[in-house]
Design a protein around this motif. Structure first.
Motif, PDB file in Angstrom:
ATOM      1  N   UNK A 357       0.928  -1.169  -0.178  1.00 58.42           N
ATOM      2  CA  UNK A 357       0.112  -0.012  -0.389  1.00 58.42           C
ATOM      3  C   UNK A 357       0.773   1.386   0.206  1.00 58.42           C
ATOM      4  N   UNK A 358       0.362   2.379  -0.582  1.00 58.52           N
ATOM      5  CA  UNK A 358       0.945   3.506  -0.335  1.00 58.52           C
ATOM      6  C   UNK A 358       0.256   4.666  -0.430  1.00 58.52           C
ATOM      7  N   UNK A 359       0.753   5.544   0.466  1.00 54.16           N
ATOM      8  CA  UNK A 359       1.890   5.737   0.986  1.00 54.16           C
ATOM      9  C   UNK A 359       1.413   5.450   2.146  1.00 54.16           C
ATOM     10  N   UNK A 360       1.103   4.838   3.230  1.00 54.08           N
ATOM     11  CA  UNK A 360       0.435   4.450   4.693  1.00 54.08           C
ATOM     12  C   UNK A 360      -0.438   2.892   4.325  1.00 54.08           C
ATOM     13  N   UNK A 361       0.926   2.599   4.990  1.00 52.98           N
ATOM     14  CA  UNK A 361       0.661   0.726   5.865  1.00 52.98           C
ATOM     15  C   UNK A 361      -0.330   0.113   6.214  1.00 52.98           C
ATOM     16  N   UNK A 362      -1.516  -0.211   5.340  1.00 51.37           N
ATOM     17  CA  UNK A 362      -2.685  -1.212   5.973  1.00 51.37           C
ATOM     18  C   UNK A 362      -3.656   0.301   5.442  1.00 51.37           C
ATOM     19  N   UNK A 363      -3.202   1.278   4.926  1.00 47.83           N
ATOM     20  CA  UNK A 363      -4.361   2.488   4.753  1.00 47.83           C
ATOM     21  C   UNK A 363      -4.558   2.760   2.794  1.00 47.83           C
ATOM     22  N   UNK A 364      -3.502   2.966   2.686  1.00 47.09           N
ATOM     23  CA  UNK A 364      -2.602   3.105   1.032  1.00 47.09           C
ATOM     24  C   UNK A 364      -2.964   4.807   1.442  1.00 47.09           C
TER      25      UNK A 364
END
Length: 414
Positions: A357-364
């Motif tokens: 995921x990018x840029x936040x892990x688990x969030x996108x």
């Protein structure tokens, strides 16, 4: 007064000029930008013009709108650089002195370097889409085309935006499907590389895309000649591929003045330290964007990340410090996959594109190496970000160095 001259006002040159204008505002420096054109082109937008998604007016803006008022702009053509005397020679006869030079002159297509390409078929049934003229003429051609064999061929590497030919293939599949003639169009993707996706993980994750879209792939085809009368291309090892419509990505080269000045290699790219972005031969010359020979993608995202490193290194050098070897070749590329969806890859010199995921892990909200609508909208939003933030030198909340957060590091790392 110290003088910094920037050659070129494309993505890299404009970003560097604006960033340094801010950082040098209180210091005794004159920043001069030299370019032969008065318009700024959003080159990633050329891809969309053949398919009617953008018009030419959507990708062209006046250069003056994007350069700080503290920057001196010279509208002239660069003839040569005398790196020993620290002078830039212009077509008008003027000579511009500098203390430091930043080369940001980009690269352009040179179809004349490919035998037979600019013959009778040029812009008749042979088109590029790496120029505004080529993309616009191709759009007109496609509106009336009833089908046949479309060949998308990369003449040789390196090229500007290496994923763009793949994106063109995917958008063509979508475009002809919407027109109801997809069954009448044979799409063949012809590359000098060993596969359409050259990185192992990307090939494993995305290799099925071309097969699913019924796009045929021919690899290790090194273009030798274009026969525009016979409608075929030939490789140096005598393979032949027929076409009704040839979409070409011709040889890409750096600016002619680089070769004339003895500053570049055989393709007019400047030998550059890939981590400091300083010329390997001249300590007071730096290079940003497509003009360099660094082993990173020639793409606007790389120019953006490199500009952050180069700004810091330039400020260090003028203070008498050594530049830090901190640029990691970071590239972040949205890939249009058609039908309102897209892909995203994020990589650098050492780490190949990985899923996650990018840029936040688990969030996108963006998915790496996975098709999604969010990735498509990321690509479409980039134009606004480019004109309103990147060109103006605004720092984005994404670090220049690639982050491993959110990436599945269990996959192969180069």
């Amino acid at each position: 007064m110290k003088k910094l001259v920037i050659l070129g006002s494309g993505a890299g040159g404009t970003m560097m000029a604006n960033k340094l204008a801010t950082n040098l505002e209180e210091k005794d420096w004159q920043i001069t930008v030299i370019d032969k054109t008065l318009d700024h082109h959003y080159q990633p937008g050329y891809l969309f013009i053949p398919f009617g998604m953008y018009l030419p007016k959507d990708v062209v803006r006046p250069r003056k709108n994007y350069l700080s008022r503290h920057i001196r702009f010279i509208h002239d053509e660069i003839q040569s650089v005398d790196a020993e005397q620290n002078k830039v020679h212009l077509a008008s006869g003027s000579k511009i002195d500098y203390d430091f030079l930043i080369i940001a002159s980009g690269c352009t297509i040179h179809p004349e370097e490919n035998e037979g390409m600019t013959g009778e078929g040029w812009h008749q049934n042979i088109f590029d889409f790496y120029t505004l003229e080529g993309a616009t003429k191709l759009a007109k051609f496609l509106r009336g085309w009833k089908g046949g064999k479309m060949v998308i061929n990369i003449a040789e590497m390196p090229i500007k935006c290496p994923v763009a030919p793949l994106e063109f293939s995917f958008l063509a599949d979508w475009y002809f499907s919407d027109k109801g003639i997809r069954e009448d169009v044979h799409i063949e993707y012809v590359t000098p590389l060993s596969s359409a996706f050259t990185k192992k993980v990307a090939a494993a994750e995305l290799g099925h895309f071309l097969e699913q879209k019924n796009i045929h792939v021919t690899t290790e085809f090194n273009l030798g000649e274009v026969d525009s009368e016979g409608n075929k291309i030939s490789s140096f090892d005598e393979q032949n591929i027929d076409y009704d419509l040839l979409i070409t990505i011709p040889t890409n080269m750096g600016a002619e003045f680089i070769g004339e000045s003895g500053l570049g290699d055989e393709l007019n790219f400047v030998p550059t330290d890939g981590k400091t972005l300083r010329s390997k031969e001249h300590d007071n010359i730096f290079v940003v964007g497509d003009a360099s020979d660094i082993p990173a993608s020639k793409a606007a995202s790389v120019a953006h990340f490199a500009s952050e490193t180069l700004t810091k290194n330039f400020l260090r050098v003028i203070e008498g410090l050594d530049p830090e070897p901190s640029f990691d070749g970071h590239a972040n590329c949205y890939i249009e996959s058609g039908f309102g969806k897209g892909l995203l890859i994020d990589f650098n010199y050492e780490v190949e594109p990985l899923p996650g995921e990018f840029p936040l892990p688990g969030i996108g909200p963006f998915s790496l190496l996975k098709e999604s609508k969010a990735n498509h909208w990321g690509k479409m939003m980039y134009r606004w970000i480019y004109f309103n933030m990147l060109l103006r030198g605004v720092d984005l909340p994404i670090p220049a160095k690639m982050m491993m957060a959110g990436k599945n590091a269990l996959h192969h790392v180069a």
